[in-house]
Design a protein around this motif. Structure first.
Motif, short mmCIF file in Angstrom:
data_model
loop_
_atom_site.label_atom_id
_atom_site.label_comp_id
_atom_site.label_asym_id
_atom_site.label_seq_id
_atom_site.Cartn_x
_atom_site.Cartn_y
_atom_site.Cartn_z
N VAL A 27 0.77 -1.15 0.06
CA VAL A 27 -0.02 -0.22 -0.04
C VAL A 27 1.11 1.02 -0.04
CG1 VAL A 27 -2.03 1.17 1.21
CG2 VAL A 27 -1.94 -1.21 1.26
N GLN A 28 0.96 2.02 -1.04
CA GLN A 28 1.73 3.38 -1.41
C GLN A 28 0.97 4.38 -0.73
OE1 GLN A 28 4.54 3.15 -3.98
NE2 GLN A 28 4.76 1.31 -2.57
N ALA A 29 -0.54 4.63 -0.88
CA ALA A 29 -1.33 5.47 -0.40
C ALA A 29 -2.53 5.19 -0.07
CB ALA A 29 -1.37 6.79 -1.77
N LEU A 30 -3.16 6.07 0.95
CA LEU A 30 -4.35 5.95 1.51
C LEU A 30 -5.43 7.18 1.45
CD1 LEU A 30 -6.43 4.29 3.31
CD2 LEU A 30 -5.25 5.14 5.03
N ASN A 31 -6.39 7.17 0.76
CA ASN A 31 -7.29 8.53 0.99
C ASN A 31 -8.92 7.99 0.91
OD1 ASN A 31 -7.80 11.22 0.98
ND2 ASN A 31 -7.51 11.30 -1.47
N PHE A 32 -9.64 9.03 1.20
CA PHE A 32 -10.85 8.91 1.77
C PHE A 32 -12.05 9.71 1.01
CE2 PHE A 32 -7.59 9.03 5.04
CZ PHE A 32 -7.34 7.90 5.25
N SER A 33 -13.11 9.09 0.45
CA SER A 33 -14.10 9.89 -0.28
C SER A 33 -15.43 9.53 0.73
CB SER A 33 -14.26 9.39 -1.66
OG SER A 33 -15.60 9.40 -1.92
N THR A 34 -15.89 10.70 1.16
CA THR A 34 -17.40 10.42 2.27
C THR A 34 -18.42 11.29 1.62
OG1 THR A 34 -17.31 11.88 3.90
CG2 THR A 34 -15.73 10.20 3.81
N TYR A 35 -19.52 10.96 2.14
CA TYR A 35 -20.70 12.16 1.84
C TYR A 35 -20.24 13.39 2.78
CZ TYR A 35 -22.45 10.26 6.49
OH TYR A 35 -22.96 9.72 7.64
N GLY A 36 -20.83 14.44 2.29
CA GLY A 36 -20.72 15.81 2.97
C GLY A 36 -21.56 15.97 3.92
N ALA A 37 -21.59 17.42 4.07
CA ALA A 37 -22.67 18.23 5.07
C ALA A 37 -22.87 17.51 6.36
CB ALA A 37 -23.99 18.28 4.43
N SER A 38 -21.60 16.80 6.91
CA SER A 38 -21.42 16.29 8.36
C SER A 38 -20.18 16.74 9.04
CB SER A 38 -21.47 14.92 8.07
OG SER A 38 -22.73 14.54 7.22
N PHE A 39 -20.71 17.25 10.30
CA PHE A 39 -19.10 17.43 11.03
C PHE A 39 -19.04 16.57 12.22
CE2 PHE A 39 -19.37 22.49 10.25
CZ PHE A 39 -17.97 22.35 9.82
N VAL A 40 -17.88 16.33 12.46
CA VAL A 40 -17.41 15.44 13.76
C VAL A 40 -16.86 16.66 14.63
CG1 VAL A 40 -16.26 13.74 14.86
CG2 VAL A 40 -17.31 13.33 12.55
N HIS A 41 -17.16 16.87 15.83
CA HIS A 41 -16.76 17.95 16.67
C HIS A 41 -15.79 17.34 17.84
CE1 HIS A 41 -19.83 20.50 14.75
NE2 HIS A 41 -20.51 19.54 15.04
N LEU A 42 -14.70 17.63 17.81
CA LEU A 42 -13.71 17.03 18.67
C LEU A 42 -13.34 17.92 20.13
CD1 LEU A 42 -11.09 15.92 16.26
CD2 LEU A 42 -13.02 14.54 16.85
N ASP A 43 -13.17 17.06 21.21
CA ASP A 43 -12.94 18.08 22.33
C ASP A 43 -11.35 18.05 22.41
OD1 ASP A 43 -11.87 15.34 23.24
OD2 ASP A 43 -13.55 15.04 24.64
N GLU A 44 -11.12 18.69 23.68
CA GLU A 44 -9.59 18.79 23.87
C GLU A 44 -8.73 17.78 23.71
OE1 GLU A 44 -9.03 20.94 27.72
OE2 GLU A 44 -10.33 19.38 28.62
N HIS A 45 -9.40 16.47 23.99
CA HIS A 45 -8.31 15.37 24.00
C HIS A 45 -8.56 14.70 22.55
CE1 HIS A 45 -8.34 15.75 28.37
NE2 HIS A 45 -9.66 15.68 28.27
N GLY A 46 -9.14 15.28 21.53
CA GLY A 46 -9.28 14.63 20.18
C GLY A 46 -10.38 13.72 20.29
N ASP A 47 -11.22 13.77 21.15
CA ASP A 47 -12.30 12.53 21.09
C ASP A 47 -13.60 13.30 20.46
OD1 ASP A 47 -10.64 10.60 21.76
OD2 ASP A 47 -10.79 11.22 23.98
#
Length: 458
Positions: free
Chosen positions: A72-92
């Protein structure tokens, strides 16, 4: 035999979660599919189970790294949009990943446009429609003003493609295609966040902005891998055409939604464009893509159910009907609009559907004529009154003989071509992270490109 060099792509749809390996010619060499049950948020609205998704992403990738036959030389991601993940100070993740179908109180959007309008002007500048949580910027506004205690704990908000990249790299970034696709966040004229984003202080929780081709070099279990920053799936699906086509084109992506994309627009959306339901997606270089969409596949399904019941035929009868010139000519001679739509409205539709025909085939032809006429309107909205020489159609309707023949007939000055690639957004994500140029035969070879000529009026 050495290991085969591959690019890995996670393609995350709302229903199907897919993982692909592509060789150096973008040929698929491995795939895995999964579906997950939704969780519910605090108001019992269904939402993505991001914890379960994260576990699956990691385990699939680790298994692949350990396979002896792939490098595996490279890894990428395609996903649906309009969606947020909100992270806290610990990155969770701090909150559920709210579904863009979740309704929010009308007072939220009313208050927003009262504060930052005029509405049409703001929508035109940001290339957005007024669509609740489908405008991801509206989610930030709603959280800040209606859930302030929890909002204060947000350290960074990532769109879904960038969150999935973050799962692998630990590096939070924002990226053009996710930011610029009908979010309300991006001012296309200034090529920067809209002023309202700065006034609300949201630029502080949006991660640094990087180009879509950016990659982060990682040492993953002893393997040097280039990890991409993810890409919005509609922009990813467009990329192979932009890189592989020699001339300007419009792409019609068909399925539940039918979306016409014009990536060759000069200016920004006008207020008239907004009235015509046009929005912007974004190319990976930050340029706008004028788009107009209609719930065509959904309407088709509803009308087929109606015709099946009306004529008492088996549910797959419509798949066997091929275009018949004499039937078309007969309907066209004294044409009237028969169908009342359920998913959208049109100025020509009657108050009630009345079927004057005694055969399913005739009624089906009439349905397809009406739906294709609406599709043509949608295509012309994004063409900007210019004749664009090439029209590509991909997705479910490419198998519909009547739809394709009618489009070629109604758009005589345009070369209509169908393509067959169920892997469009995945291949786009693989191309985005590659330095390789596509050769001129790419679309005909990888996408089963087929040209259609208009039928001759007898």
């Amino acid at each position: 035999m050495g290991k085969k060099k591959v690019t890995a792509v996670f393609d995350i749809g709302k229903t199907n979660k897919k993982f692909f390996l592509f060789d150096e010619n973008y040929e698929e060499v491995h795939r895995e599919y999964r579906q997950f049950k939704n969780k519910v948020d605090e108001e019992n609205h269904p939402c993505e189970d991001i914890e379960e998704l994260q576990v699956w992403l990691k385990s699939v990738f680790e298994n692949t790294i350990n396979l002896n036959n792939y490098d595996v030389q490279a890894l990428n991601f395609s996903t649906y949009g309009a969606s947020f993940v909100h992270l806290d100070e610990h990155g969770d993740p701090l909150l559920p990943m709210y579904n863009y179908t979740k309704p929010i109180p009308e007072e939220v959007t009313k208050g927003f446009f009262a504060k930052y309008g005029p509405k049409e002007q703001l929508l035109a500048l940001t290339g957005s429609d007024d669509a609740g949580l489908l405008n991801s910027g509206m989610q930030l506004y709603w959280l800040k003003h209606y859930k302030p205690e929890i909002f204060k704990k947000i350290k960074v908000s990532l769109h879904l493609p960038q969150y999935i990249s973050y799962v692998f790299t630990g590096v939070p970034v924002s990226e053009y295609t996710s930011l610029g696709s009908h979010t309300l966040l991006w001012n296309y004229q200034k090529k920067d966040y809209h002023d309202w984003v700065y006034k609300e202080g949201f630029h502080k929780i949006l991660a640094p902005l990087v180009p879509s081709e950016t990659s982060i070099n990682m040492n993953y279990n002893g393997n040097r891998i280039k990890v991409g920053v993810g890409i919005h799936d509609s922009s990813a699906a467009l990329l192979p055409y932009i890189r592989g086509a020699k001339e300007k084109f419009v792409l019609v992506s068909t399925g539940t939604w039918s979306i016409a994309f014009n990536p060759f627009v000069d200016g920004n959306l006008s207020e008239q464009d907004i009235k015509n339901d046009c929005i912007n997606y974004m190319r990976i270089n930050g340029k706008p893509v004028k788009a107009s969409r209609i719930f065509l596949g959904n309407e088709y399904k509803l009308q087929i159910d109606f015709l099946n019941k009306h004529f008492g035929v088996e549910k797959d009868r419509h798949k066997k009907v091929k275009f018949d010139f004499d039937t078309f000519f007969e309907i066209n001679k004294d044409f009237v609009h028969l169908f009342r739509w359920q998913s959208f409205s049109d100025e020509n539709m009657p108050d009630k559907t009345e079927i004057p025909y005694n055969t399913f085939e005739h009624a089906y032809h009439h349905l397809m004529i009406e739906l294709t006429m609406i599709q043509v309107k949608i295509i012309k909205r994004v063409m900007d009154d210019k004749i664009i020489d090439n029209l590509y159609i991909d997705g479910g309707f490419t198998d519909n003989d009547i739809y394709v023949k009618l489009l070629a007939h109604y758009l005589k000055n345009t070369q209509v071509m169908t393509t067959d690639s169920a892997l469009g957004s995945s291949i786009g994500a693989a191309i985005a992270i590659s330095d390789q140029k596509l050769n001129s035969k790419f679309l005909s070879k990888n996408y089963a490109l087929k040209k259609h000529v208009p039928f001759v009026i007898k």
